[in-house]
Every structure is written in C-alpha cells, then in structure tokens.
Design a protein around this motif. Structure first.
Motif, mmCIF file in Angstrom:
data_model
loop_
_atom_site.group_PDB
_atom_site.id
_atom_site.type_symbol
_atom_site.label_atom_id
_atom_site.label_comp_id
_atom_site.label_asym_id
_atom_site.label_seq_id
_atom_site.Cartn_x
_atom_site.Cartn_y
_atom_site.Cartn_z
ATOM 1 N N THR A 139 1.121 4.115 -2.966
ATOM 2 C CA THR A 139 0.938 5.541 -2.663
ATOM 3 C C THR A 139 2.111 6.358 -3.166
ATOM 4 O OG1 THR A 139 -0.387 5.028 -0.704
ATOM 5 C CG2 THR A 139 0.615 7.215 -0.809
ATOM 6 N N GLU A 179 0.833 -1.206 0.000
ATOM 7 C CA GLU A 179 0.000 0.000 0.000
ATOM 8 C C GLU A 179 0.867 1.255 0.000
ATOM 9 O OE1 GLU A 179 -3.018 2.779 0.175
ATOM 10 O OE2 GLU A 179 -3.105 0.640 -0.360
ATOM 11 N N LYS A 222 2.701 6.945 6.739
ATOM 12 C CA LYS A 222 2.227 5.571 6.603
ATOM 13 C C LYS A 222 3.278 4.562 7.053
ATOM 14 C CE LYS A 222 -1.393 6.086 3.129
ATOM 15 N NZ LYS A 222 -1.941 5.623 1.836
ATOM 16 N N ARG A 236 1.987 6.647 -6.974
ATOM 17 C CA ARG A 236 0.929 7.560 -7.410
ATOM 18 C C ARG A 236 1.357 9.012 -7.204
ATOM 19 N NH1 ARG A 236 -2.782 5.298 -4.776
ATOM 20 N NH2 ARG A 236 -2.665 6.559 -2.888
ATOM 21 N N ASN A 237 1.991 9.300 -6.083
ATOM 22 C CA ASN A 237 2.435 10.660 -5.804
ATOM 23 C C ASN A 237 3.545 11.098 -6.757
ATOM 24 O OD1 ASN A 237 0.632 10.899 -3.665
ATOM 25 N ND2 ASN A 237 2.101 10.165 -2.154
ATOM 26 N N GLU A 248 3.398 11.942 3.266
ATOM 27 C CA GLU A 248 2.369 10.907 3.367
ATOM 28 C C GLU A 248 2.996 9.528 3.526
ATOM 29 O OE1 GLU A 248 -1.622 9.326 0.965
ATOM 30 O OE2 GLU A 248 -0.227 10.742 0.007
#
Length: 266
Positions: free
Chosen positions: A135, A131, A218, A138-139, A214
C-alpha cells in the motif's frame, strides 16, 4: 470527504482572480489556447515519459482519492478493534469469522479471517506487513508522478515563452505589435508556474499525505488484530492502541466522563 483540497483550490484561484481584477486586467488575456495546450499537454507527456505506463495508470486511478479521500478516524478504528477483542474473549477466536464476513475493509476482512482460521501469529504479522508495504509503495508512486509533473511544468512554460519570443523577434519591423506579442509570450510561463503550484504539486502532496494516513491506520489495525489473536484483554488493547496515536480519550475515560455527566444530571 475531506474538503481541504477543494477549499484550497477555490481560495487559490479566487486570490488570482482578485489580483487580476484589482490590476484592472482581464481573465481572457490569460486564457490563450496555444500556451495552455503546450504547458498541460507537454507536462502530462513528459510525466508519462519519466515513468512507466503502469505508474501513469496508477496515478490516474488515484485521482478520485484527491477529492473523495478523507482522514480516517483512528478513534473509531480502535473502537472496532476493541469490539473484536471483546467478542473473542466472550465467544472465542472462531466467532471473528462472522465479523470477517461483515467487514467492508479488505485489510480487516483478511486479518479477521486468518485469525479465525488459526493462522500462526508470525505468519499473520508477515502477511499484514507485506500488505502495508505494498500500500505504501502504491501511494508513493501516485504521489511522485504528480510531484514530477509539478517540477516539469515551470520549465515547459519557459520553453513556451522562448518559442513565442522567437516569433516576436520576427516582427521587429512592426513595433506597434511588439507589446501584445511579448505579453502573450509570458502567458506560457504563467501557466507553467500556475499549473505546478495550484494543481500538480498540491495533488502530489495530498496523495502523499493520504497515503501516510492510510498506512498509519493499517499499522494500527495490524497491532490491534495481533493483540486480539494473542488473547489480550480488551481494556489493554484499547490503552495500547490509544498510546500509539493519542487520538482522543480512552474508552475508560469516556465511560467515566459519561458517568459523571449522568450523575450531575440526576
């Protein structure tokens, strides 16, 4: 909301307007439709052409984060994880299902639910790492899209200037019009440089930084949730996570400070 982006843009354009005013020029001389249409339109077009439609849509969806995005409080995140550890020690891992139902963060919700369901620790780590990796990817895609546009914009501005100068050369028989025409020609270069350094590059770099924060949050949550699943003492969970980020005093230090303040007040 972190106001850094808005404050930065206001100051940047404010400095530009101040310079224009000091020089005695007029803002309307820069607001020419033709070069602006070329620079902004072509920059967006080549940005899309250099990636995929999926990447472009992902970048557009990330735009609200540029304004509304905020720096996560790692101290608050650690306090939440320590709270889960305390509940798990008192009531058992199954009690975390209630916290999972109340959690608004999908990452936390998924982690707590899997802990309550008895998922194997190694399987849980792999799932959470996947996950986090998704992320981060994607960023990076969103940030790279706008950074690419920041690289294209100045060159497109030069193209606009060359096109305009070609038009100027057609008017050599009317020397009195050459001055305004040449000035207008360089407006395209100005907008190319301006849009790159005032808009596209700041957006790309801000998205990249917010993405890093982020992922950091996480990762911290993953380590904390795995420690909770392993049955670590809340105090050890607190100290371990704060050692990773060094973002403020530990709970023990805050409690000691509070006791000292209370005794002084008494």
């Amino acid at each position: 909301m972190d106001p850094a982006f808005i404050i930065g843009l206001v100051l940047a354009f404010g400095a530009l307007l101040a310079m224009i005013s000091i020089e005695g020029a007029h803002v309307t001389a820069l607001l020419l439709p033709a070069p602006m249409v070329l620079v902004f339109g072509a920059t967006i077009a080549v940005g899309i052409a250099s990636s995929t439609m999926k990447d472009a849509l992902l970048a557009v969806k990330a735009l609200p984060k540029v304004v509304r995005g905020k720096s996560p409080s790692l101290t608050a995140t650690i306090d939440d994880v320590v709270g889960y550890a305390e509940r798990a020690r008192r009531e058992g891992l199954l009690s975390l299902e209630n916290d999972a139902n109340e959690a608004s963060d999908p990452f936390v919700k998924s982690g707590l639910q899997n802990i309550a369901d008895g998922t194997d620790a190694e399987d849980l780590r792999i799932m959470l790492e996947d996950e986090i990796s998704t992320t981060a990817s994607r960023n990076r895609i969103a940030a790279r899209f706008f950074s690419l546009m920041g690289g294209f914009a100045p060159t497109i501005g030069i193209i606009g200037t060359v096109v305009s100068l070609t038009h100027v050369l057609e008017r050599l028989d009317t020397p009195e019009t050459l001055g305004p025409l040449i000035a207008t020609a360089f407006v395209a270069t100005l907008w190319g440089l301006l849009s790159a350094n005032f808009i596209w590059l700041p957006i790309g770099m801000r998205l990249a930084r917010l993405g890093e924060l982020e992922v950091e949050r996480k990762t911290l949550l993953m380590e904390g949730l795995l420690a909770v699943q392993a049955g670590s003492q809340p105090r050890l969970v607190d100290e371990r996570l704060r050692a990773l980020v060094a973002d403020g005093p530990s709970r023990k230090e805050r409690d000691s400070s509070s006791d000292i303040t209370s005794s002084q007040a008494a």
